[in-house]
Write a protein that holds these residues in place. Sequence first.
Motif, mmCIF file in Angstrom:
data_model
loop_
_atom_site.group_PDB
_atom_site.id
_atom_site.type_symbol
_atom_site.label_atom_id
_atom_site.label_comp_id
_atom_site.label_asym_id
_atom_site.label_seq_id
_atom_site.Cartn_x
_atom_site.Cartn_y
_atom_site.Cartn_z
ATOM 1 N N TYR A 1 2.645 -15.291 -14.929
ATOM 2 C CA TYR A 1 1.709 -14.196 -15.197
ATOM 3 C C TYR A 1 2.476 -12.897 -15.430
ATOM 4 O O TYR A 1 2.223 -12.168 -16.404
ATOM 5 N N TYR A 2 3.426 -12.633 -14.540
ATOM 6 C CA TYR A 2 4.225 -11.403 -14.652
ATOM 7 C C TYR A 2 5.068 -11.424 -15.921
ATOM 8 O O TYR A 2 5.213 -10.403 -16.607
ATOM 9 N N THR A 3 5.596 -12.603 -16.263
ATOM 10 C CA THR A 3 6.390 -12.733 -17.497
ATOM 11 C C THR A 3 5.561 -12.356 -18.717
ATOM 12 O O THR A 3 6.025 -11.620 -19.596
ATOM 13 N N LYS A 4 4.333 -12.849 -18.773
ATOM 14 C CA LYS A 4 3.474 -12.530 -19.919
ATOM 15 C C LYS A 4 3.166 -11.029 -19.967
ATOM 16 O O LYS A 4 3.123 -10.430 -21.051
ATOM 17 N N GLN A 5 2.943 -10.416 -18.806
ATOM 18 C CA GLN A 5 2.651 -8.986 -18.782
ATOM 19 C C GLN A 5 3.854 -8.168 -19.280
ATOM 20 O O GLN A 5 3.688 -7.173 -19.993
ATOM 21 N N ILE A 6 5.061 -8.615 -18.918
ATOM 22 C CA ILE A 6 6.270 -7.921 -19.389
ATOM 23 C C ILE A 6 6.404 -8.045 -20.901
ATOM 24 O O ILE A 6 6.706 -7.070 -21.599
ATOM 25 N N VAL A 7 6.150 -9.248 -21.425
ATOM 26 C CA VAL A 7 6.232 -9.469 -22.876
ATOM 27 C C VAL A 7 5.183 -8.630 -23.596
ATOM 28 O O VAL A 7 5.461 -8.013 -24.632
ATOM 29 N N LYS A 8 3.969 -8.577 -23.058
ATOM 30 C CA LYS A 8 2.899 -7.780 -23.678
ATOM 31 C C LYS A 8 3.233 -6.293 -23.624
ATOM 32 O O LYS A 8 2.902 -5.541 -24.545
ATOM 33 N N ALA A 9 3.901 -5.867 -22.529
ATOM 34 C CA ALA A 9 4.313 -4.463 -22.429
ATOM 35 C C ALA A 9 5.324 -4.118 -23.516
ATOM 36 O O ALA A 9 5.401 -2.969 -23.973
ATOM 37 N N HIS A 10 6.082 -5.130 -23.963
ATOM 38 C CA HIS A 10 7.029 -4.947 -25.074
ATOM 39 C C HIS A 10 6.357 -5.170 -26.433
ATOM 40 O O HIS A 10 7.037 -5.311 -27.453
ATOM 41 N N GLN A 11 4.991 -5.257 -26.404
ATOM 42 C CA GLN A 11 4.181 -5.484 -27.613
ATOM 43 C C GLN A 11 4.498 -6.838 -28.263
ATOM 44 O O GLN A 11 4.400 -6.994 -29.479
ATOM 45 N N GLY A 12 4.895 -7.778 -27.430
ATOM 46 C CA GLY A 12 5.225 -9.107 -27.939
ATOM 47 C C GLY A 12 4.226 -10.161 -27.519
ATOM 48 O O GLY A 12 3.176 -9.866 -26.930
#
Length: 449
Positions: free
Chosen positions: A415-426
């Motif tokens: 979950y945290y990994t996806k949030q980090i990727v989304k924060a990078h607009q990825g």
Amino acid sequence: MALSLIQGYLINNTYKLEKAAFISETRQSISRIDDLSPNLDTINDFWQNRFLNVIADYKIGSISKQQILPKFDSITNIINNLYIKTYQKDLRERNIDDNLKFQKIIKTIILLDSTQNDTIFKQKNNQPFHLIGDKFSMDEGHKVSNSLWLTDHSSDRVINGEMKEISFDLQFETEDRMNIDGWKRIVLGRMALLLLISILIFLLVFGLLYYSIKSFITQKKIADIKTDFVNNITHELKTPLSTLTLATKMLKSNEVISTTESSKAIVNTVERQNVRLQKLIDQVLNNSLGYQEISLQKETVNAHTYLNMIVDDFQLSLNDKAIKIDRNINTKQQIHIDKFYFTTAILNILENAVKYGKDQLKINISANLDKDFILSISDNGLGIPKKELHFLFDKFYRVGNKEIHNVKGLGLGLYYTKQIVKAHQGKIFVKSEINLGTTFTIKIPWQKW
């Protein structure tokens, strides 16, 4: 469901009423055409006179009873096309639908006698005799009216060289029937608004039913996840708390207190377990952040150097020499990322591969640069069931049997990994097959700085 059944019942009743009203209107509009049309009167007079002559021939024995209807049929066949055209012309003059078909059928023909009647024809098993007009089955048509023709007829005939008068009384019963091509379409057209409203109501009802079921399943899943999280966090906290409890009891012991070295060892144990508890709490707090709450401090790094450094550090932390990591990092371009968060995301995936890996685990890391920076991490581990892939990045979700704690975790890493990727607009994608392994792919936008 009950509302849908009621709605269906009402539609069916309305259809029957509209059908009855339509047939009644059409029946009234054509019921008097046959009697009021001069052209049809002429044609009717023709076949009636010919028919009476056929009956007279039967009366004197010139033809048998079995020959009456075939002879009559040959007479009406001659005039039938003219009858149909004349009838259709009268329909158009009265602004009635051209698609309407009309016919007369014979129900009974009886020669009346004071002693014994002679039945020439009587309808049996819903099989009448077609007299004149369009031909269609009983099932296709609708009754317009019945007619009973009672006549006493007399005519002169030569019998054995002598002129004799032949007379008889005749009962001739007919039924007028109609059929309209596409009458179902016309009736449904009249019900168009009702059908539209009914369809909308059906869609609304089934939409609400679908939403209710989906909400129930979602709530059940959330409840299961919460229960699982409580069980996991309880298990994770029990170990350091048990150690702290034991260490505290030992500190209270006079024998331990008198030994400085023992006291130091126990204090060190307490300190380590306190740090572990703090890390568990921080993990829950930090890894529960949404991507909107993650504040990135981006910097430009060389992709090749950066990724190799992560893999090197990760390999040092592994005690199992059976784990093999292959690298296929084909880019040395600069990428713009938050090193701390992006490293956390990569390590979460790598640690999951080890947690759920096989005895001879093989991990492959590849990176390419096209329009996006693409990082792929694949393994030959146990794989993930397809039905669980959809929930893989949900908060607190863990794959597999939640009652078995041989694999530690709180269900927050991915979950945290996806949030980090989304924060990078990825974006992050996952593909997996049971016993064949899993592949995670991360795509983040890239541009030349």
